[in-house]
Design an enzyme around this catalytic site. Structure first.
Site, PDB file in Angstrom:
ATOM      1  N   SER A  56      36.769 -15.027 -35.452  1.00  0.00           N
ATOM      2  CA  SER A  56      37.474 -14.176 -36.419  1.00  0.00           C
ATOM      3  C   SER A  56      36.682 -14.027 -37.711  1.00  0.00           C
ATOM      4  CB  SER A  56      38.847 -14.763 -36.743  1.00  0.00           C
ATOM      5  OG  SER A  56      39.569 -15.019 -35.574  1.00  0.00           O
TER       6      SER A  56
HETATM    7  N1  SAH Z   1      39.950 -19.214 -33.199  1.00  0.00           N
HETATM    8  C1  SAH Z   1      38.813 -18.644 -32.508  1.00  0.00           C
HETATM    9  C2  SAH Z   1      39.076 -17.183 -32.208  1.00  0.00           C
HETATM   10  C3  SAH Z   1      38.751 -16.893 -30.815  1.00  0.00           C
HETATM   11  S1  SAH Z   1      39.325 -15.332 -30.189  1.00  0.00           S
HETATM   12  C4  SAH Z   1      37.539 -18.854 -33.294  1.00  0.00           C
HETATM   13  O1  SAH Z   1      37.605 -19.322 -34.427  1.00  0.00           O
HETATM   14  O2  SAH Z   1      36.449 -18.611 -32.741  1.00  0.00           O
HETATM   15  C5  SAH Z   1      40.795 -15.805 -29.336  1.00  0.00           C
HETATM   16  C6  SAH Z   1      40.649 -16.810 -28.230  1.00  0.00           C
HETATM   17  O3  SAH Z   1      41.920 -16.937 -27.598  1.00  0.00           O
HETATM   18  C7  SAH Z   1      39.666 -16.425 -27.128  1.00  0.00           C
HETATM   19  O4  SAH Z   1      38.717 -17.424 -26.979  1.00  0.00           O
HETATM   20  C8  SAH Z   1      40.546 -16.277 -25.894  1.00  0.00           C
HETATM   21  O5  SAH Z   1      39.907 -16.685 -24.694  1.00  0.00           O
HETATM   22  C9  SAH Z   1      41.702 -17.198 -26.230  1.00  0.00           C
HETATM   23  N2  SAH Z   1      42.925 -16.937 -25.472  1.00  0.00           N
HETATM   24  C10 SAH Z   1      43.503 -15.749 -25.166  1.00  0.00           C
HETATM   25  N3  SAH Z   1      44.633 -15.929 -24.466  1.00  0.00           N
HETATM   26  C11 SAH Z   1      44.796 -17.280 -24.327  1.00  0.00           C
HETATM   27  C12 SAH Z   1      45.775 -18.113 -23.701  1.00  0.00           C
HETATM   28  N4  SAH Z   1      46.831 -17.603 -23.062  1.00  0.00           N
HETATM   29  N5  SAH Z   1      45.610 -19.448 -23.756  1.00  0.00           N
HETATM   30  C13 SAH Z   1      44.544 -19.994 -24.393  1.00  0.00           C
HETATM   31  N6  SAH Z   1      43.579 -19.268 -25.001  1.00  0.00           N
HETATM   32  C14 SAH Z   1      43.704 -17.924 -24.978  1.00  0.00           C
END
Ligand code: SAH
Length: 212
Positions: free
Chosen positions: A61
Protein backbone atom coordinates in the site's frame (compact mmCIF):
# COMPACT_ATOMS: atom_id res chain seq x y z
CA UNK A 1 22.20 14.68 5.73
CA UNK A 2 22.44 11.83 3.22
CA UNK A 3 20.14 11.59 0.20
CA UNK A 4 18.45 8.56 1.81
CA UNK A 5 17.76 10.44 5.06
CA UNK A 6 16.41 13.38 3.07
CA UNK A 7 13.94 11.06 1.27
CA UNK A 8 12.66 9.70 4.59
CA UNK A 9 12.14 13.19 5.99
CA UNK A 10 10.41 14.36 2.82
CA UNK A 11 7.95 11.46 3.02
CA UNK A 12 7.24 12.05 6.73
CA UNK A 13 6.52 15.73 6.03
CA UNK A 14 4.21 14.78 3.18
CA UNK A 15 2.31 12.34 5.42
CA UNK A 16 2.00 14.91 8.21
CA UNK A 17 0.59 17.50 5.79
CA UNK A 18 -1.95 14.91 4.59
CA UNK A 19 -3.20 14.23 8.13
CA UNK A 20 -0.94 11.59 9.69
CA UNK A 21 -0.12 13.51 12.86
CA UNK A 22 0.20 10.77 15.53
CA UNK A 23 3.91 10.80 16.53
CA UNK A 24 3.83 7.05 17.34
CA UNK A 25 2.63 6.25 13.82
CA UNK A 26 5.14 8.62 12.19
CA UNK A 27 7.89 7.14 14.39
CA UNK A 28 7.02 3.61 13.27
CA UNK A 29 7.06 4.64 9.60
CA UNK A 30 10.44 6.29 10.12
CA UNK A 31 11.90 3.15 11.78
CA UNK A 32 10.67 0.45 9.37
CA UNK A 33 12.93 0.31 6.27
CA UNK A 34 10.34 0.18 3.45
CA UNK A 35 13.08 -0.62 0.89
CA UNK A 36 13.30 -4.08 2.51
CA UNK A 37 9.68 -4.81 1.61
CA UNK A 38 9.91 -4.22 -2.16
CA UNK A 39 12.00 -5.97 -4.81
CA UNK A 40 15.37 -4.40 -5.62
CA UNK A 41 13.96 -3.11 -8.93
CA UNK A 42 11.82 -0.70 -6.91
CA UNK A 43 14.11 0.12 -3.99
CA UNK A 44 14.81 3.63 -5.31
CA UNK A 45 11.05 4.31 -5.10
CA UNK A 46 10.59 2.78 -1.65
CA UNK A 47 10.32 6.13 0.15
CA UNK A 48 7.98 7.71 -2.38
CA UNK A 49 4.33 8.02 -1.50
CA UNK A 50 3.16 5.34 -3.92
CA UNK A 51 1.87 1.78 -3.98
CA UNK A 52 4.27 -0.71 -5.64
CA UNK A 53 3.90 -4.28 -7.01
CA UNK A 54 5.05 -7.10 -4.69
CA UNK A 55 4.35 -10.26 -6.75
CA UNK A 56 1.33 -12.62 -7.00
CA UNK A 57 -0.54 -9.66 -8.56
CA UNK A 58 -0.59 -7.81 -5.21
CA UNK A 59 0.69 -4.42 -4.06
CA UNK A 60 2.32 -2.85 -1.02
CA UNK A 61 0.00 0.00 0.00
CA UNK A 62 0.85 3.68 -0.41
CA UNK A 63 2.60 5.02 2.73
CA UNK A 64 -0.16 7.63 3.23
CA UNK A 65 -2.81 4.90 3.32
CA UNK A 66 -0.68 2.83 5.75
CA UNK A 67 -0.27 5.93 7.95
CA UNK A 68 -3.96 6.89 7.95
CA UNK A 69 -5.19 3.31 8.50
CA UNK A 70 -2.74 2.79 11.36
CA UNK A 71 -3.71 6.10 12.96
CA UNK A 72 -7.45 5.33 12.66
CA UNK A 73 -6.90 1.96 14.34
CA UNK A 74 -5.77 3.69 17.59
CA UNK A 75 -3.47 0.86 18.61
CA UNK A 76 -2.20 0.68 22.20
CA UNK A 77 1.02 -1.05 23.27
CA UNK A 78 -0.80 -3.77 25.27
CA UNK A 79 -3.14 -4.76 22.47
CA UNK A 80 -3.61 -7.97 20.52
CA UNK A 81 -4.11 -7.09 16.86
CA UNK A 82 -5.22 -9.12 13.81
CA UNK A 83 -4.22 -8.15 10.27
CA UNK A 84 -5.77 -9.74 7.18
CA UNK A 85 -3.56 -9.60 4.05
CA UNK A 86 0.12 -9.78 5.09
CA UNK A 87 1.34 -9.09 1.53
CA UNK A 88 4.90 -7.77 1.77
CA UNK A 89 4.66 -7.59 5.58
CA UNK A 90 5.21 -3.82 5.60
CA UNK A 91 1.94 -2.91 7.31
CA UNK A 92 2.52 -5.84 9.70
CA UNK A 93 5.94 -4.46 10.68
CA UNK A 94 4.40 -1.03 11.34
CA UNK A 95 1.62 -2.49 13.52
CA UNK A 96 4.12 -4.71 15.38
CA UNK A 97 5.95 -1.55 16.55
CA UNK A 98 2.76 -0.30 18.21
CA UNK A 99 1.06 -3.35 19.76
CA UNK A 100 1.91 -6.26 22.06
CA UNK A 101 1.35 -9.02 19.51
CA UNK A 102 0.27 -9.03 15.87
CA UNK A 103 -1.47 -11.98 14.20
CA UNK A 104 -1.42 -11.81 10.40
CA UNK A 105 -3.05 -14.01 7.72
CA UNK A 106 -2.12 -14.24 4.00
CA UNK A 107 -3.60 -16.51 1.29
CA UNK A 108 -0.51 -16.43 -1.04
CA UNK A 109 2.14 -18.70 0.47
CA UNK A 110 5.14 -17.19 -1.46
CA UNK A 111 4.30 -13.70 -0.15
CA UNK A 112 4.00 -15.00 3.41
CA UNK A 113 7.38 -16.79 3.17
CA UNK A 114 9.11 -13.60 2.02
CA UNK A 115 7.41 -11.52 4.70
CA UNK A 116 8.52 -14.05 7.35
CA UNK A 117 12.16 -13.68 6.23
CA UNK A 118 11.89 -9.91 6.48
CA UNK A 119 10.54 -10.07 10.05
CA UNK A 120 13.47 -12.34 10.96
CA UNK A 121 16.06 -10.07 9.34
CA UNK A 122 14.59 -7.05 11.14
CA UNK A 123 14.41 -8.95 14.46
CA UNK A 124 10.69 -8.32 14.80
CA UNK A 125 9.60 -11.09 17.15
CA UNK A 126 6.01 -10.23 18.09
CA UNK A 127 4.33 -11.35 14.85
CA UNK A 128 2.50 -14.69 14.49
CA UNK A 129 1.55 -15.53 10.89
CA UNK A 130 -0.68 -18.02 9.14
CA UNK A 131 -1.32 -19.17 5.58
CA UNK A 132 -5.07 -19.22 5.01
CA UNK A 133 -8.27 -17.41 4.17
CA UNK A 134 -8.40 -14.34 6.39
CA UNK A 135 -12.03 -13.56 5.60
CA UNK A 136 -12.79 -16.06 8.37
CA UNK A 137 -10.43 -14.29 10.76
CA UNK A 138 -8.43 -16.39 13.25
CA UNK A 139 -11.03 -17.89 15.62
CA UNK A 140 -8.47 -19.81 17.73
CA UNK A 141 -6.77 -16.54 18.70
CA UNK A 142 -9.88 -14.37 19.07
CA UNK A 143 -10.96 -12.02 20.55
CA UNK A 144 -8.81 -9.14 19.29
CA UNK A 145 -8.57 -5.53 20.46
CA UNK A 146 -8.05 -4.34 16.92
CA UNK A 147 -8.40 -5.75 13.37
CA UNK A 148 -7.00 -4.28 10.15
CA UNK A 149 -7.95 -5.63 6.71
CA UNK A 150 -5.72 -4.59 3.80
CA UNK A 151 -7.82 -6.03 0.95
CA UNK A 152 -11.31 -4.86 -0.02
CA UNK A 153 -14.40 -6.89 0.92
CA UNK A 154 -17.87 -6.28 -0.57
CA UNK A 155 -19.32 -5.96 2.94
CA UNK A 156 -17.97 -5.95 6.48
CA UNK A 157 -17.18 -9.69 7.07
CA UNK A 158 -19.40 -10.83 10.00
CA UNK A 159 -16.76 -13.35 11.18
CA UNK A 160 -14.34 -10.47 11.75
CA UNK A 161 -16.83 -8.37 13.73
CA UNK A 162 -17.50 -11.42 15.92
CA UNK A 163 -13.77 -11.74 16.67
CA UNK A 164 -13.51 -8.15 17.96
CA UNK A 165 -13.74 -7.44 21.70
CA UNK A 166 -16.62 -5.13 22.73
CA UNK A 167 -15.36 -1.59 22.13
CA UNK A 168 -12.78 -3.01 19.71
CA UNK A 169 -12.01 -1.24 16.42
CA UNK A 170 -11.59 -2.60 12.89
CA UNK A 171 -10.32 -0.57 9.91
CA UNK A 172 -11.07 -1.97 6.45
CA UNK A 173 -11.81 -1.01 2.85
CA UNK A 174 -15.30 -2.03 1.68
CA UNK A 175 -16.67 -1.84 -1.87
CA UNK A 176 -16.27 -3.21 -5.39
CA UNK A 177 -13.29 -3.05 -7.80
CA UNK A 178 -13.93 0.57 -8.79
CA UNK A 179 -15.17 2.28 -5.62
CA UNK A 180 -14.22 1.56 -2.02
CA UNK A 181 -14.72 3.34 1.29
CA UNK A 182 -12.19 2.95 4.07
CA UNK A 183 -14.31 2.32 7.18
CA UNK A 184 -13.70 2.40 10.90
CA UNK A 185 -16.01 -0.11 12.56
CA UNK A 186 -16.43 -0.10 16.34
CA UNK A 187 -17.97 -3.15 17.98
CA UNK A 188 -20.76 -2.12 20.36
CA UNK A 189 -22.74 -4.19 22.89
CA UNK A 190 -25.46 -4.97 20.36
CA UNK A 191 -23.85 -4.53 16.94
CA UNK A 192 -21.43 -2.07 15.34
CA UNK A 193 -20.91 1.64 14.62
CA UNK A 194 -19.59 2.44 11.14
CA UNK A 195 -17.63 5.59 10.35
CA UNK A 196 -16.33 6.28 6.78
CA UNK A 197 -12.79 7.70 6.63
CA UNK A 198 -11.89 8.23 2.95
CA UNK A 199 -12.13 6.80 -0.59
CA UNK A 200 -9.45 4.21 -1.37
CA UNK A 201 -8.46 1.61 -3.96
CA UNK A 202 -7.31 -1.83 -2.71
CA UNK A 203 -6.88 -5.27 -4.26
CA UNK A 204 -9.95 -7.44 -3.52
CA UNK A 205 -10.34 -9.72 -0.50
CA UNK A 206 -10.60 -13.15 -2.14
CA UNK A 207 -12.12 -16.14 -0.35
CA UNK A 208 -10.27 -19.46 -0.20
CA UNK A 209 -6.58 -20.08 -0.89
CA UNK A 210 -4.86 -20.36 -4.31
CA UNK A 211 -4.07 -23.80 -5.77
CA UNK A 212 -0.51 -25.11 -5.48
N1 SAH B 1 -0.59 -5.06 3.99
C1 SAH B 1 0.06 -5.43 2.75
C2 SAH B 1 -0.85 -5.11 1.58
C3 SAH B 1 -0.92 -6.26 0.68
S1 SAH B 1 -2.20 -6.20 -0.55
C4 SAH B 1 1.42 -4.77 2.63
O1 SAH B 1 1.75 -3.93 3.46
O2 SAH B 1 2.19 -5.15 1.72
C5 SAH B 1 -3.45 -7.21 0.18
C6 SAH B 1 -3.07 -8.62 0.51
O3 SAH B 1 -4.25 -9.28 0.96
C7 SAH B 1 -2.55 -9.45 -0.66
O4 SAH B 1 -1.30 -9.97 -0.35
C8 SAH B 1 -3.60 -10.53 -0.84
O5 SAH B 1 -3.06 -11.78 -1.25
C9 SAH B 1 -4.18 -10.63 0.56
N2 SAH B 1 -5.50 -11.25 0.62
C10 SAH B 1 -6.58 -11.05 -0.18
N3 SAH B 1 -7.62 -11.79 0.22
C11 SAH B 1 -7.21 -12.48 1.33
C12 SAH B 1 -7.83 -13.41 2.22
N4 SAH B 1 -9.09 -13.81 2.05
N5 SAH B 1 -7.10 -13.91 3.24
C13 SAH B 1 -5.82 -13.52 3.43
N6 SAH B 1 -5.17 -12.65 2.63
C14 SAH B 1 -5.86 -12.12 1.59
Amino acid sequence: MSAAEARVIRLLMELRRAGVTDPRVLGAIERVPREMFVSSAFSDQAWENSALPIGCGQTISQPLVVGLMTQELRVGDRMKVLEIGTGSGYQSAILAQLCRRLYTVERHRPLLKEAEQRFKALRIHNITFKHGDGSRGWPEQAPFDRIMVTAAAHDVPPALVEQLKPGGIMVLPVGDESFQDLLRVTRTEDGMDIHPILDVRFVPLVEGIPEG
